[in-house]
Design a protein around this motif. Structure first.
Motif, PDB file in Angstrom:
ATOM      1  N   LEU A   7     -37.553  15.544  -1.552  1.00 33.64           N
ATOM      2  CA  LEU A   7     -36.710  15.168  -0.410  1.00 33.64           C
ATOM      3  C   LEU A   7     -37.469  15.454   0.873  1.00 33.64           C
ATOM      4  CD1 LEU A   7     -33.842  14.218   0.531  1.00 33.64           C
ATOM      5  CD2 LEU A   7     -33.245  16.640   0.700  1.00 33.64           C
ATOM      6  N   ASN A   8     -37.512  14.466   1.767  1.00 35.99           N
ATOM      7  CA  ASN A   8     -38.251  14.609   3.019  1.00 35.99           C
ATOM      8  C   ASN A   8     -37.368  14.124   4.161  1.00 35.99           C
ATOM      9  OD1 ASN A   8     -40.312  15.004   4.878  1.00 35.99           O
ATOM     10  ND2 ASN A   8     -41.126  12.933   4.586  1.00 35.99           N
ATOM     11  N   GLU A   9     -37.157  14.976   5.174  1.00 34.54           N
ATOM     12  CA  GLU A   9     -36.338  14.588   6.322  1.00 34.54           C
ATOM     13  C   GLU A   9     -37.213  13.908   7.361  1.00 34.54           C
ATOM     14  OE1 GLU A   9     -33.244  16.456   9.637  1.00 34.54           O
ATOM     15  OE2 GLU A   9     -34.000  17.718   8.011  1.00 34.54           O
ATOM     16  N   LEU A  10     -36.741  12.784   7.856  1.00 36.91           N
ATOM     17  CA  LEU A  10     -37.435  12.029   8.895  1.00 36.91           C
ATOM     18  C   LEU A  10     -36.600  12.132  10.169  1.00 36.91           C
ATOM     19  CD1 LEU A  10     -38.149   8.903   6.660  1.00 36.91           C
ATOM     20  CD2 LEU A  10     -39.732  10.783   7.123  1.00 36.91           C
ATOM     21  N   ALA A  11     -36.948  13.066  11.055  1.00 38.71           N
ATOM     22  CA  ALA A  11     -36.144  13.387  12.229  1.00 38.71           C
ATOM     23  C   ALA A  11     -35.831  12.144  13.055  1.00 38.71           C
ATOM     24  CB  ALA A  11     -36.865  14.418  13.090  1.00 38.71           C
TER      25      ALA A  11
END
Length: 649
Positions: A410-414
């Motif tokens: 899981l990777n958050e893309l601000a």
């Protein structure tokens, strides 16, 4: 009241405080009873022409003895007023009237003046104290003890000794003593002490629990978030107590009026005695009897006492503040209770005031898979996020019985959304900009959509979207209808949301003037322009920190106090503890009812006094009638003032 004392004699002892209280009650009741006995027996002796009463000195001494228990306290108050240079008050008026009656030989009436005045003051004090106790009883419901977990054991301590961060346990049927968050999975609370609503409130784990709520069903654990003196209930009590110090214009007017009115009526009483003497000096045929005209002047003095007005006006406003508090509406002063009656324009903030401020999924569109499969993928990616949109997705999935899948990465893309691997598939969940940035084609209609859109792509292909929107509070539409029923048609809505969204909510609510895309400073400018219009009195209703400046600028600032920010609550003049916009109409109704009662008191008391004053000046009223009129009017206006506590709104 008795307290037990451990001593060798094993007798019951009365505490010094109890003795003092009992002695005070005996003195209060004993004095008028004793004076009443002297008055009644004296009148009987006079009527029966008892031989002992034939001597004037005996008659004088008998009534003087009856006069002292009730007369001396009043004379002392009058003397203390004179020392403070407060020459003209009700005590000095009563003292003058009774001494004058003694002078002209009207001994029974001299005693009756003081006796009836004392009885009237006692009844009046009792009514005022009962009203005050009723108001405080509505609010001061804080428990004196609480169970707190310390070193893995429950200890009973005072709520004042509990620190923020500690966990307390409250049993079923008990009131919550401190604000905190619920540690149980679910609990039900009775919130009537705070909101006036009998409907129970369901709270989930992590939800806010406020001091004053009553636990239903099972014992609950609460993590304390605010100290005792800063709890919701403490804030309510402080606001109500402080409110008594902020006077309404009518209240201030009556106080100024009494200072001018009393010396004038004393001068008029002197003129009632003196002017006929001057007429008799000029016209010898005019029959002037000093004692008769002095008697009329004394009647005039007794009737003119302004105590009915002085007491009933503040009590009327205090009753209004108490009635509002019971409905979960906190006025910070009687001046605001008065000001809200003049409001003819109401401006609402949208988010958190007319709407819940929480999103809900309104519709879903899937491309190349079923709706449940789309929802399962979006939920899997969003499940650990605390963002309001993610929480709305989780609630919607729970309603449909959809469970999440295992996420490997899981990777958050601000500013865009989330990227994840769900099994063998690469999933993107976020806003439209995220998909356009990845060169993924999005349906054109979504670009122009006014709702909040969550789009999903699987392995580089558009897979569907969820449309979300804020939701109206349950009573929002009712709020607008009730305000319009009060003949207030200038209702506006301000918001930082897109104008298209604001227009949709405005149309649904029936609000003609709605403005979106506003920053906090834009709201302030809009309100200043509205305020500058002649004959416009504006109330602003908001809940957020960014509403604080606008609340302060309005004629009456109304804050949502349950979930509203501390800054908004501090800036507001009125706090709605229930977070219900419909209570704005209730607050206006209470203000108007209070003002009607206050005006009834002023007009009624002055009218009766003028009529009896004229009757006294022309010799048609006796001292007995004067005292009954003064005491009766005072009691009537007190009873009229407190009836608002039982009124339904």
């Amino acid at each position: 009241m008795e307290t037990k004392c451990q001593c060798c004699c094993a007798h019951t002892h009365t505490s010094p405080q109890s003795k003092e209280k009992e002695q005070s009650i005996i003195r209060k009741i004993g004095a008028p009873v004793l004076s009443g006995i002297f008055l009644i027996t004296g009148i009987i002796f006079q009527h029966q022409e008892w031989v002992g009463f034939s001597h004037p000195v005996v008659e004088f001494c008998w009534f003087l003895l009856g006069f002292l228990p009730v007369g001396l306290p009043v004379m002392r108050e009058a003397w203390e007023g004179i020392l403070r240079k407060d020459w003209f008050n009700e005590f000095s008026l009563m003292a003058l009237a009774s001494l004058g009656a003694f002078y002209i030989g009207e001994y029974p009436e001299a005693l009756a003046v003081m006796l009836l005045y004392t009885l009237g003051e006692m009844l009046q004090d009792k009514a005022v104290n009962q009203a005050t106790r009723n108001i405080r009883g509505l609010l001061d419901v804080r428990p004196e003890r609480v169970d707190v977990y310390r070193e893995n054991t429950l200890r009973t301590v005072s709520p004042r000794d509990v620190n923020v961060g500690e966990t307390i346990e409250v049993k079923p049927g008990e009131r919550v003593p401190l604000d905190g968050t619920l540690q149980n999975p679910q609990a039900v609370f009775d919130t009537s002490a705070l909101t006036g609503e009998s409907m129970p409130r369901n709270v989930s784990a992590g939800g806010d629990v406020l001091a004053g709520m009553i636990v239903s069903g099972q014992a609950v654990r609460i993590l304390v978030t605010k100290p005792y003196d800063h709890s919701t209930l403490a804030r309510i009590l402080n606001l109500v107590q402080d409110a008594a110090e902020r006077k309404a214009p009518a209240e201030l007017f009556i106080r100024r009026f009494a200072r001018i009115y009393t010396p004038i009526v004393v001068l008029l009483a002197v003129l009632i005695v003196a002017l006929p003497a001057l007429v008799a000096a000029v016209h010898p045929g005019f029959d002037y009897v000093f004692n008769d005209w002095l008697y009329r002047g004394l009647v005039f003095l007794v009737i003119s006492c302004p105590c009915a007005l002085i007491i009933s006006i503040p009590l009327g406003y205090f009753g209004g503040i108490g009635a509002a508090s019971r409905m979960g509406i906190l006025f910070k002063g009687s001046n605001y209770l008065d000001a809200i009656t003049r409001v003819n324009a109401i401006v609402f903030d949208k988010t958190g005031t007319l709407t819940t401020g929480s999103f809900r999924v309104t519709s879903m569109q899937a491309a190349g898979l079923t709706e449940d499969e789309l929802l399962r993928l979006v939920l899997s990616v969003e499940k650990k996020s605390t963002h309001p949109v993610a929480q709305a997705v989780a609630r919607f999935a729970a309603e449909r019985g959809v469970e999440p899948l295992e996420v490997t990465t899981l990777n958050e893309l601000a500013g865009y959304g989330l990227e994840a691997e769900v099994g063998p598939r690469k999933v993107l969940v976020g806003n439209i900009r995220l998909l356009k940035d990845r060169k993924i084609t999005v349906p054109e209609e979504l670009t122009d959509c006014v709702a909040t859109v969550v789009v999903c792509a699987i392995d580089g292909q558009y897979a569907g979207c969820l449309l979300l929107s804020d939701t109206l509070k349950e009573d929002a539409m009712d709020a607008i209808k009730k305000i319009k029923a009060l003949k207030i048609d200038n209702i506006q809505m301000l918001s930082g949301d897109k104008q298209e969204i604001v227009d949709i909510f405005a149309a649904e609510l029936g609000i003609d003037k709605a403005y979106g895309d506003l920053l906090p400073e834009d709201k302030a400018v809009h309100l200043e322009q509205l305020n500058s219009a002649p004959d416009v009195s504006v109330a602003f209703v908001g809940d957020g920190m960014n509403d604080a400046p606008v609340l302060a600028l309005s004629d009456v600032g109304i804050a949502m106090g349950g979930l509203g920010s501390d800054a908004a609550i501090e800036s507001a003049d009125v706090v709605i503890q229930t977070d219900q916009p419909s209570r704005v109409a209730t607050a206006i109704s209470i203000g108007r009812a209070t003002r009607r009662i206050v005006m009834q008191n002023i007009i009624g008391a002055i009218t009766v006094k003028i009529l009896v004053l004229l009757a006294g000046a022309f010799g048609f009223a006796t001292l007995w009638a004067a005292v009954f009129a003064d005491v009766g009017v005072a009691l009537l206006v007190v009873l009229n003032s407190v009836r608002i506590l039982g009124k339904k709104f």
